[in-house]
Every structure is written in structure tokens, then in C-alpha cells.
Design a protein around this motif. Sequence first.
Motif, PDB file in Angstrom:
ATOM      1  N   PHE A  75     -10.054  -7.301   1.854  1.00 40.79           N
ATOM      2  CA  PHE A  75     -10.686  -6.253   2.638  1.00 40.79           C
ATOM      3  C   PHE A  75     -12.197  -6.353   2.470  1.00 40.79           C
ATOM      4  O   PHE A  75     -12.717  -6.127   1.378  1.00 40.79           O
ATOM      5  N   GLU A  79     -10.836   0.479   4.859  1.00 40.54           N
ATOM      6  CA  GLU A  79      -9.606   0.823   5.572  1.00 40.54           C
ATOM      7  C   GLU A  79      -8.968   2.014   4.873  1.00 40.54           C
ATOM      8  O   GLU A  79      -8.901   2.050   3.644  1.00 40.54           O
ATOM      9  N   LYS A  81      -5.460   4.246   4.885  1.00 40.13           N
ATOM     10  CA  LYS A  81      -4.069   4.324   5.317  1.00 40.13           C
ATOM     11  C   LYS A  81      -3.506   5.689   4.918  1.00 40.13           C
ATOM     12  O   LYS A  81      -3.596   6.084   3.757  1.00 40.13           O
ATOM     13  N   TYR A 126      -3.480   3.810  10.096  1.00 39.54           N
ATOM     14  CA  TYR A 126      -4.694   3.385   9.408  1.00 39.54           C
ATOM     15  C   TYR A 126      -5.908   3.423  10.314  1.00 39.54           C
ATOM     16  O   TYR A 126      -5.804   3.387  11.530  1.00 39.54           O
ATOM     17  N   LYS A 128      -9.973   1.688  10.263  1.00 40.23           N
ATOM     18  CA  LYS A 128     -10.845   0.725   9.606  1.00 40.23           C
ATOM     19  C   LYS A 128     -12.150   0.610  10.381  1.00 40.23           C
ATOM     20  O   LYS A 128     -12.176   0.769  11.606  1.00 40.23           O
TER      21      LYS A 128
END
Length: 137
Positions: A75, A79, A81, A126, A128
Motif C-alpha cells: 500500500f 486505504e 476498509k 473500501y 482509497k
Amino acid sequence: MSEKTLTQNELKFLDEKPGIKLIKAGSYNLNELSELRGTPDLKGQIIDAPVTDKKEVLTMGYFALQPSVDYSAEFNFIEIKVVTKGKMVVRDVEGNKYVAEVGDVLIFSPKTTVIFDGESDGEAVYFKNVAANPSYL
């Protein structure tokens, strides 16, 4: 392995340090809307949790895992979730284990390797701060 959870007000911004953060459902103290809005009959609560001060693209998606094998992902963006069904089990490269269940929030900060555990069996929504991956469209 240990499970670490984030508590309210530990960080100025949730992306302040690389790594995985887990916010368990109900761990934040919500503010009463009736008091904030000056409306005594209003029943509701709210809290803001600042994620970042950077202005970037925002993408939303759905994610699901069934019991299978572990896999890792890098990553280089933020992000978030939100588990909507079942559970998501992740680890960092140091072996710290995070078990997120319905209503829990996982936050992956930039420069973080996340290992999705094969025991995961759940779904998440999610968000991002990077453009959508064309292969995921």
C-alpha cells in the motif's frame, strides 16, 4: 501474535505513521447531535476522524475474501476498509495480527505491506486516495 487496536485521539491524522490501524466498532466516543445542533429532541451521534490533510483522488470499492491462502499487497496510498460481513484478518510484516469484524475499520497507511490471512471470510467497502485500478473496473 498480538492484535493492536487504535483508540480515539492517538494520532493527529490517521495516516500519520505507516502501518495498519484497526478501529473496533464502538471504540470511539460519539458526540451527541442534540447538543451540537441545539435540538434537544434530536437523537443521533457523530464523530469525525481526520485521515489526512492531503488532497488527492478518492476511489470507492467492494472487497470480499473467502477462506483460502494468504496473500500480501503493498500500500503506497491510504486505504480504509469498513467490514460489512464476516471478518477480515490481516498481518503486518512484523507479525502483528488484526482481526476486523462487522462494523470495524481497517486503515492501511502508505509504505505498508499488508498480509491478508487465508482465514479471512468476509466483505468490506473500501475507500482509497488513489485512482481506480483499471484491472478492477
